[in-house]
Design a protein around this motif. Structure first.
Motif, PDB file in Angstrom:
ATOM      1  N   UNK A 128       0.774  -1.399   0.018  1.00  0.00           N
ATOM      2  CA  UNK A 128       0.048   0.054   0.059  1.00  0.00           C
ATOM      3  C   UNK A 128       0.955   1.105   0.070  1.00  0.00           C
ATOM      4  N   UNK A 129       2.053   1.271   0.656  1.00  0.00           N
ATOM      5  CA  UNK A 129       2.888   2.242   0.743  1.00  0.00           C
ATOM      6  C   UNK A 129       3.447   2.624  -0.682  1.00  0.00           C
ATOM      7  N   UNK A 130       3.540   1.525  -1.448  1.00  0.00           N
ATOM      8  CA  UNK A 130       4.005   1.764  -2.880  1.00  0.00           C
ATOM      9  C   UNK A 130       2.957   2.194  -3.685  1.00  0.00           C
ATOM     10  N   UNK A 131       1.645   2.190  -3.403  1.00  0.00           N
ATOM     11  CA  UNK A 131       0.722   2.986  -4.311  1.00  0.00           C
ATOM     12  C   UNK A 131      -0.208   1.790  -4.803  1.00  0.00           C
ATOM     13  N   UNK A 132      -0.115   0.571  -4.235  1.00  0.00           N
ATOM     14  CA  UNK A 132      -0.802  -0.793  -4.804  1.00  0.00           C
ATOM     15  C   UNK A 132      -2.253  -0.683  -3.779  1.00  0.00           C
ATOM     16  N   UNK A 133      -3.239  -0.846  -4.810  1.00  0.00           N
ATOM     17  CA  UNK A 133      -4.169  -1.230  -3.908  1.00  0.00           C
ATOM     18  C   UNK A 133      -4.502  -2.645  -3.620  1.00  0.00           C
ATOM     19  N   UNK A 134      -4.814  -3.219  -2.413  1.00  0.00           N
ATOM     20  CA  UNK A 134      -4.861  -4.370  -1.919  1.00  0.00           C
ATOM     21  C   UNK A 134      -6.139  -4.810  -1.684  1.00  0.00           C
ATOM     22  N   UNK A 135      -6.412  -6.008  -2.136  1.00  0.00           N
ATOM     23  CA  UNK A 135      -7.715  -6.699  -1.564  1.00  0.00           C
ATOM     24  C   UNK A 135      -7.448  -8.130  -1.110  1.00  0.00           C
ATOM     25  N   UNK A 136      -7.839  -7.977   0.507  1.00  0.00           N
ATOM     26  CA  UNK A 136      -7.606  -9.389   1.085  1.00  0.00           C
ATOM     27  C   UNK A 136      -8.857  -9.578   1.888  1.00  0.00           C
ATOM     28  N   UNK A 137      -9.372 -10.837   1.709  1.00  0.00           N
ATOM     29  CA  UNK A 137     -10.789 -11.151   2.016  1.00  0.00           C
ATOM     30  C   UNK A 137     -10.940 -12.643   2.079  1.00  0.00           C
ATOM     31  N   UNK A 138     -11.723 -13.260   2.885  1.00  0.00           N
ATOM     32  CA  UNK A 138     -12.069 -14.662   2.674  1.00  0.00           C
ATOM     33  C   UNK A 138     -12.496 -15.131   1.254  1.00  0.00           C
ATOM     34  N   UNK A 139     -12.014 -16.521   0.979  1.00  0.00           N
ATOM     35  CA  UNK A 139     -12.470 -16.762  -0.541  1.00  0.00           C
ATOM     36  C   UNK A 139     -14.002 -16.440  -0.816  1.00  0.00           C
ATOM     37  N   UNK A 140     -14.891 -16.725   0.357  1.00  0.00           N
ATOM     38  CA  UNK A 140     -16.351 -16.548  -0.162  1.00  0.00           C
ATOM     39  C   UNK A 140     -16.630 -15.201  -0.896  1.00  0.00           C
ATOM     40  N   UNK A 141     -15.908 -14.231  -0.399  1.00  0.00           N
ATOM     41  CA  UNK A 141     -16.393 -12.907  -0.488  1.00  0.00           C
ATOM     42  C   UNK A 141     -15.363 -12.123  -1.603  1.00  0.00           C
ATOM     43  N   UNK A 142     -14.182 -12.998  -2.018  1.00  0.00           N
ATOM     44  CA  UNK A 142     -13.145 -12.469  -2.898  1.00  0.00           C
ATOM     45  C   UNK A 142     -13.529 -11.666  -4.070  1.00  0.00           C
ATOM     46  N   UNK A 143     -14.725 -12.400  -4.727  1.00  0.00           N
ATOM     47  CA  UNK A 143     -15.246 -11.933  -6.090  1.00  0.00           C
ATOM     48  C   UNK A 143     -15.824 -10.722  -5.863  1.00  0.00           C
ATOM     49  N   UNK A 144     -16.748 -10.424  -4.779  1.00  0.00           N
ATOM     50  CA  UNK A 144     -17.380  -9.357  -4.831  1.00  0.00           C
ATOM     51  C   UNK A 144     -16.470  -8.220  -4.382  1.00  0.00           C
ATOM     52  N   UNK A 145     -15.400  -8.379  -3.687  1.00  0.00           N
ATOM     53  CA  UNK A 145     -14.451  -7.384  -3.146  1.00  0.00           C
ATOM     54  C   UNK A 145     -13.590  -6.888  -4.390  1.00  0.00           C
ATOM     55  N   UNK A 146     -13.300  -7.914  -5.307  1.00  0.00           N
ATOM     56  CA  UNK A 146     -12.680  -7.629  -6.556  1.00  0.00           C
ATOM     57  C   UNK A 146     -13.341  -6.709  -7.126  1.00  0.00           C
ATOM     58  N   UNK A 147     -14.653  -7.042  -7.566  1.00  0.00           N
ATOM     59  CA  UNK A 147     -15.513  -6.410  -8.509  1.00  0.00           C
ATOM     60  C   UNK A 147     -15.554  -4.790  -7.943  1.00  0.00           C
ATOM     61  N   UNK A 148     -15.877  -4.858  -6.665  1.00  0.00           N
ATOM     62  CA  UNK A 148     -16.038  -3.324  -6.190  1.00  0.00           C
ATOM     63  C   UNK A 148     -14.507  -2.597  -6.302  1.00  0.00           C
TER      64      UNK A 148
END
Length: 442
Positions: free
Chosen positions: A410-430
């Motif tokens: 995140x300090x490098x400017x990278x967006x990070x998505x970390x979530x349980x596998x059940x919600x990783x799809x919706x979090x990625x779309x958002x």
């Protein structure tokens, strides 16, 4: 299917009868030597009953096993067996399928059979654990006579192939289809107004709007506050980069992390294609392995699914330096690069951070990883004994290292998505939609 001969075999009940009859014959022979002939007669009687019972069980007329030719990884499917036995005196029928271990643990699966008007029938629910082509090579069938003493059995060659594809259940889900029909996005031909970079029109300024959007010249000309509206850009390039190395091949609830990532990527890719963007897949382990051209239309979504099916499981460490440098050389314009990976030690994580950091200057990078539920459960366990406490401390250390890696990204400017596998799809779309609306890609 081809059927071989069905030999007669004794059952466990027959073995029990012989075990009881042997001491009786031994006692008779010891007390009445002249009656020694009783022992072989008893044995012959039991053997005769075994043969007669097996013959009364009937003969096999037909055996059919129906399985779908195409299934999706992690999705349950059914194998249906129908058995035609001439005669109706069989008391028990057992059927076992010989199959690829990715369809059933140990490569074998038994079907529970029930008798009906059309013969014996069984339905078995299976679930593919990995992608690829799995074979159901043969069957073992055993049916027992009415006395339970004799049985007949045979092995049949089946030779069925089941193609296991990436799971796109999220693409077919009513929730996603409803979202795509929304007037603000997707199937309706309407421009998306938001925080993009292409100027669209002027609108009256309303409280809550960003003051930087006020067009002061137009406002002064009309003696009224007007704000600029922008159109979110289309035709952006989206690249989904998959780490196919050892860590990503570890299962989560029976399905590898890689396949969980592929499902999330395909759902997001479908949304991106509907929004007018271009999508490509990139897979790597020790070296780059899969690199697809950009798909530009949703009607070609099957090309992405087919390419994702070609991502191999590799028991090796990924080479981020080589892979991401190769990917950067392929991209001629600014793109959104979605990296799916995981890490187990600080050393490999540091190499990954350095490689991703080189992409940030030219591209928008989104790093996606799945939360380790097992580590969190061990870390939060009550310290009932010394071993549990030691495991909790170790798990907490690993979780802290994961958090440190994500903070560095995140300090490098990278967006990070970390979530349980059940919600990783919706979090990625958002996350994708948020980046798109911000105009950061263009």
């Amino acid at each position: 299917m081809s059927l071989r001969s069905a030999p007669i075999v004794p059952t466990a009940r027959a073995a029990g009868v012989l075990a009881v009859a042997a001491p009786v014959a031994l006692v008779i022979g010891a007390t009445r030597p002249e009656a020694w002939v009783v022992a072989p007669i008893l044995g012959l009687i039991v053997l005769g009953l075994i043969v007669v019972d097996a013959l009364l069980a009937g003969r096999l007329g037909d055996l059919r096993v129906a399985v779908p030719a195409d299934v999706e990884v992690g999705a349950p499917f059914e194998a249906v067996a129908t058995i035609d036995l001439s005669g109706t005196r069989a008391s028990h029928v057992e059927l076992v399928l010989e199959c690829d271990p990715r369809l059933a643990p140990g490569g074998q699966a038994g079907l529970p059979l029930t008798r009906g008007e059309q013969g014996w029938r069984g339905v078995l629910s299976l679930q593919a654990s990995r992608r690829g082509t799995a074979r159901i090579s043969g069957t073992w069938l055993r049916w027992t006579g009415p006395l339970g003493l004799g049985a007949r059995q045979f092995r049949g060659d089946l030779g069925r192939e089941v193609r296991i594809w990436p799971n796109i259940a999220a693409v077919r889900s009513p929730a996603l289809q409803t979202f795509l029909k929304d007037a603000q996005y997707g199937l309706i031909a309407r421009r998306i107004r938001g925080e993009g970079t292409q100027f669209e029109s002027l609108a009256e300024y309303e409280p809550g709007m960003d003051r930087r959007r006020i067009d002061w010249k137009s406002s002064a000309r009309h003696v009224h506050l007007y704000a600029k509206e922008y159109e979110t850009e289309r035709n952006n390039q989206i690249v989904f980069a998959f780490d196919c190395g050892q860590t990503m091949c570890e299962p989560i609830q029976g399905v590898p992390r890689l396949d969980r990532a592929v499902s999330a990527a395909l759902a997001t890719g479908y949304v991106a294609l509907k929004g007018g963007d271009r999508v490509s897949l990139f897979g790597f382990a020790a070296r780059p392995e899969v690199a697809t051209p950009f798909v530009t239309a949703s009607r070609d979504f099957f090309r992405l699914q087919r390419a994702a099916a070609g991502l191999e499981y590799r028991s090796e460490e990924p080479n981020f330096t080589l892979a991401l440098a190769t990917l950067a050389a392929r991209l001629q314009r600014r793109s959104l690069i979605v990296v799916f990976s995981d890490f187990t030690d600080p050393t490999s994580a540091q190499l990954m951070i350095e490689s991703i950091g080189r992409l940030v200057s030219r591209h928008v990078v989104l790093f996606v990883t799945m939360a380790d539920d097992e580590l969190e459960a061990i870390s939060g366990a009550a310290p009932e004994d010394l071993e549990t406490l030691s495991m909790a401390v170790s798990a907490d250390t690993l979780l802290r290292q994961r958090a440190l890696v994500t903070r560095k990204l995140q300090q490098l400017g990278v967006d990070v998505v970390e979530a349980p596998y059940q919600t990783i799809g919706t979090r990625l779309i958002d996350a994708y939609l948020a980046i798109k609306r911000s105009g950061a890609i263009g």
